[in-house]
Design an enzyme around this catalytic site. Structure first.
Site: not given
Ligand code: 2AM
Ligand code: CA
Length: 268
Positions: A71, A89, A91-92, A94, A217
């Site tokens: 990402e 990802d 940190i999915d 955020t 994602d």
């Protein structure tokens, strides 16, 4: 990728995920350096970037021939799915990470020649790791997830979806999605697509619908779902394309086509 290579990659990726999770937990109460991306609500922090860089550096070191889609832009721009691709990802969720300090995940899907081989969704604050290898089942920590209930009915289903489905949008007429919300048993919004998909794989919700998601994602969560019979694609029923942003419908197999049929009436 033979089974021995896959097992080695799986063990290595798992240890990196736990290491990255520790780093996030250790530094999440310090300055986050919050910035916006495509719009004022599209957020990124230094920990998103550092975590992605952590994975990219380690993959480059250990597997220089592998490709990366990430990402935060440390990966590659790919035009095909040949070879081994890590879709990351860091940190999915955020927004949850910044505002709530919980309910966010590290999501990693590893594909070989377009086929999902290894999937991870790590709930960092809950310390729950969802993981799967193709053909070997999906697990939450040490517990294997059961195949999804083939008798599930739409009227008895809990659906994950965010509230933009009920506003004017480019995908489906909101009058039809309003009717959909009244037809199903209940709706929920977790705020992390990866954790929404892990919840579908776990059978604690029966589908997740999104208007527009990027490959990172959903990659890890789709591979998990594949192992329990969950079906993934876009709102028109097309199969997931790991190189494209698209709408997403990931569902228990008993209700997947009923959802597509229901929304078709309002499809734009
Ligand atoms: P993120 O936190 O990694 O950005 C929130 O409803 C979910 O949608 C999260 O998984 C979030 O991922 C994702 N999301 C938020 N904004 C997005 C955008 N502009 N494009 C794609 N996914 C997005
Ligand atoms: Ca992210």
């Amino acid at each position: 990728m033979n089974l021995q290579q896959r097992q080695e990659i799986y063990e290595t990726a798992k240890s990196w995920i736990f290491e990255a999770g520790n780093e996030i937990r250790e530094h999440m109460n310090g300055p986050l350096g919050i910035e916006t991306k495509s719009n004022p609500n599209d957020l990124v922090t230094v920990l998103d970037k550092q975590t992605e860089k952590f994975f990219v550096d380690r993959i480059h070191e250990s597997y220089p021939e592998h490709h990366i889609i990430g990402e935060e832009g440390f990966g590659d721009t790919l035009s095909n799915v040949d070879g081994t691709i890590w879709i990351i990802d860091p940190i999915d969720g955020t927004m949850n990470f910044i505002h709530q300090k919980r309910t966010f995940a590290i999501s990693i899907g590893i594909l070989h020649n377009g086929i999902g081989e290894i999937g991870f969704v790590y709930d960092v604050m809950g310390d729950n790791l969802y993981h799967a290898k193709r053909g070997e089942g999906a697990f939450k920590n040490d517990i294997q997830l059961a195949p999804l209930d083939r008798k599930k009915k739409l009227e008895e289903s809990i659906i994950g979806m965010n509230h933009f489905w009920l506003c004017e949008n480019r995908v489906v007429d909101y009058k039809v999605t309003q009717k959909f919300v009244r037809t199903v048993r209940g709706t929920r919004t977790i705020g992390s697509a990866a954790l929404e998909l892990a919840s579908v794989a776990e059978g604690v919700q029966d589908a997740y619908l999104a208007l527009s998601l990027a490959p990172w994602d959903v990659a890890g969560g789709i591979i998990l779902n594949h192992e329990v019979g969950g079906v993934a694609g876009d709102v028109d029923g097309n199969a997931w394309n790991p190189l494209e942003r698209a709408s997403a419908v990931v569902a228990n197999p008993a209700i997947h086509s009923a959802i597509i049929e229901f929304l078709k009436e309002g499809r734009k």
